[in-house]
Design an enzyme around this catalytic site. Structure first.
Site, PDB file in Angstrom:
ATOM      1  N   ARG A   1       0.810  -1.217   0.000  1.00 46.60           N
ATOM      2  CA  ARG A   1       0.000   0.000   0.000  1.00 46.60           C
ATOM      3  C   ARG A   1       0.843   1.266   0.000  1.00 46.60           C
ATOM      4  O   ARG A   1       0.545   2.221  -0.713  1.00 46.60           O
ATOM      5  CB  ARG A   1      -0.931  -0.001   1.209  1.00 46.60           C
ATOM      6  CG  ARG A   1      -1.930   1.146   1.252  1.00 46.60           C
ATOM      7  CD  ARG A   1      -3.002   0.989   0.202  1.00 46.60           C
ATOM      8  NE  ARG A   1      -2.688   1.609  -1.081  1.00 46.60           N
ATOM      9  CZ  ARG A   1      -3.164   1.180  -2.232  1.00 46.60           C
ATOM     10  NH1 ARG A   1      -3.932   0.114  -2.306  1.00 46.60           N
ATOM     11  NH2 ARG A   1      -2.860   1.803  -3.348  1.00 46.60           N
TER      12      ARG A   1
ATOM     13  N   LYS B   1       1.511  25.324  -2.956  1.00 46.07           N
ATOM     14  CA  LYS B   1       0.294  24.617  -2.542  1.00 46.07           C
ATOM     15  C   LYS B   1       0.474  23.133  -2.846  1.00 46.07           C
ATOM     16  O   LYS B   1       0.132  22.642  -3.915  1.00 46.07           O
ATOM     17  CB  LYS B   1      -0.924  25.203  -3.249  1.00 46.07           C
ATOM     18  CG  LYS B   1      -1.212  26.638  -2.824  1.00 46.07           C
ATOM     19  CD  LYS B   1      -2.396  27.217  -3.561  1.00 46.07           C
ATOM     20  CE  LYS B   1      -2.635  28.665  -3.152  1.00 46.07           C
ATOM     21  NZ  LYS B   1      -3.760  29.281  -3.892  1.00 46.07           N
TER      22      LYS B   1
ATOM     23  N   LYS C   1       4.029  39.806  -2.071  1.00 44.73           N
ATOM     24  CA  LYS C   1       2.615  39.709  -2.404  1.00 44.73           C
ATOM     25  C   LYS C   1       1.872  40.948  -1.916  1.00 44.73           C
ATOM     26  O   LYS C   1       2.472  41.876  -1.342  1.00 44.73           O
ATOM     27  CB  LYS C   1       2.040  38.423  -1.797  1.00 44.73           C
ATOM     28  CG  LYS C   1       2.713  37.158  -2.365  1.00 44.73           C
ATOM     29  CD  LYS C   1       2.195  35.907  -1.707  1.00 44.73           C
ATOM     30  CE  LYS C   1       0.835  35.512  -2.220  1.00 44.73           C
ATOM     31  NZ  LYS C   1       0.902  35.001  -3.604  1.00 44.73           N
TER      32      LYS C   1
ATOM     33  N   GLU D   1       4.205  40.567  -6.906  1.00 44.33           N
ATOM     34  CA  GLU D   1       2.854  40.333  -7.415  1.00 44.33           C
ATOM     35  C   GLU D   1       2.147  41.668  -7.601  1.00 44.33           C
ATOM     36  O   GLU D   1       2.160  42.515  -6.703  1.00 44.33           O
ATOM     37  CB  GLU D   1       2.083  39.463  -6.423  1.00 44.33           C
ATOM     38  CG  GLU D   1       0.629  39.236  -6.770  1.00 44.33           C
ATOM     39  CD  GLU D   1      -0.103  38.519  -5.656  1.00 44.33           C
ATOM     40  OE1 GLU D   1       0.039  37.284  -5.560  1.00 44.33           O
ATOM     41  OE2 GLU D   1      -0.796  39.198  -4.867  1.00 44.33           O
TER      42      GLU D   1
ATOM     43  N   ASP E   1      -1.406  38.956 -11.369  1.00 40.03           N
ATOM     44  CA  ASP E   1      -2.388  38.177 -10.614  1.00 40.03           C
ATOM     45  C   ASP E   1      -3.814  38.419 -11.114  1.00 40.03           C
ATOM     46  O   ASP E   1      -4.295  39.557 -11.155  1.00 40.03           O
ATOM     47  CB  ASP E   1      -2.287  38.541  -9.128  1.00 40.03           C
ATOM     48  CG  ASP E   1      -3.151  37.635  -8.266  1.00 40.03           C
ATOM     49  OD1 ASP E   1      -3.170  36.415  -8.510  1.00 40.03           O
ATOM     50  OD2 ASP E   1      -3.805  38.152  -7.335  1.00 40.03           O
TER      51      ASP E   1
END
Length: 301
Positions: A106, A141, A173, A203, A224
């Site tokens: 597994r 992510k 950001k 960004e 963005d």
């Protein structure tokens, strides 16, 4: 012509990931189902077979699962990580003590199915934009603990890697900009702080911010959530800012690299790539990738 070599992954990282996965699966008492039903002297041979077409990724982790359970188990690789396989294709063959084979099954398949799924999904994105100079790139992510191997799988599928963490590149950001007092101030502060090998990306969410960023000279500008029309305009602004001709723009290394992000999927990525941006970042290649169906089929007891 330079041959693009296939990506590699550290054996030390493989060892830690697989050992932790085995500990999680075997728990305190081991594989009690196998212990209860299979006598210790039994041997088995099994094939790891793909049930569908896809790009293989994760064979070193699958091999490690069997090896860490039982070093005497033989794991024979029949294809390489990065190969595209058809349904029914044998990927690897494993033979040895039946208890060992079943106990590692597994964990080996979990890694192999998940990473092959990521590589296969990345390949679908890459295929959509193969006629352009743009490259699809993954983000931070990723599943906790699996970032390095997921990014490895993305590259096997023909994608590119964005930064691996908060420590290997600067990405300014919207919240950084808000606290720092503006785009230019944030870029200038980052340049004063960073070492000469650290890239600086900022960004922006509009063309006015982009123009401000261009004057502050970051390495990369992330556009963005802009649609194709705004992205085309951004590419034109970048070209004009650097005084470049349209025919030489894509290959000129003096200009700022442009990355598009937001609302990227298999239906939108082609139109985004055709605007002339350099990179298209999306979490979809890691967070939305379905697993590739791979089974372990026992052949001989």
């Amino acid at each position: 012509m330079i041959t693009r070599l296939r990506p590699q992954i550290s054996p030390l990282m493989i060892e830690d990931l697989v050992r932790n996965a085995l500990l999680e699966d075997l728990g305190r008492a081991g594989d009690i189902t196998t212990y209860a039903t299979i006598s210790p002297e039994k041997t088995a041979t099994a094939g790891l077979n793909s049930r569908e077409q896809g790009v293989v990724a994760g064979l070193p982790l699958a091999e490690a699962a069997f090896r860490l359970i039982d070093p005497s188990v033989r794991f024979e690789v029949l294809v390489a990580d990065g190969d595209t396989v058809a349904p029914g294709k044998a990927i690897a063959r494993v033979s040895g003590n039946a208890r060992s084979v079943l106990s590692a099954e597994r964990v080996a398949l979990n890694f192999l199915m998940h990473l092959s799924g990521v590589a296969t999904y990345a390949a679908r994105f890459a295929a959509e934009i193969a006629h352009t100079k743009a490259r699809v790139t993954c983000t931070r992510k990723t599943l906790p603990g699996l970032r390095a191997v997921e990014k490895y799988a993305v590259r096997l599928g023909g994608g590119s890697n964005h930064r691996f963490g908060l420590d290997d590149a600067i990405l300014i950001k919207d919240n950084h900009i808000a606290v720092a007092g503006g785009v230019a101030l944030a870029i200038e502060a980052a340049r004063a702080y960073a070492g000469h090998l650290v890239k600086i990306e900022v960004e922006v969410d509009g063309l006015d911010q982009m123009r401000e960023a261009l004057h502050a000279r970051p390495d990369v500008i992330l556009l963005d959530n802009m649609g194709p029309d705004l992205l085309r305009e951004a590419v034109a602004i970048n070209r004009e800012h650097h005084g470049l001709q349209a025919e030489t723009y894509a290959s000129d290394t003096r200009r700022v690299v442009l990355e598009a992000s937001g609302n990227v999927n298999l239906q939108t990525i082609r139109a985004i790539a055709e605007t002339g941006v350099d990179y298209i970042s999306t979490s979809k290649v890691t967070m939305a990738a379905p697993t590739l169906d791979i089974g372990l089929d026992i052949a001989v007891f």
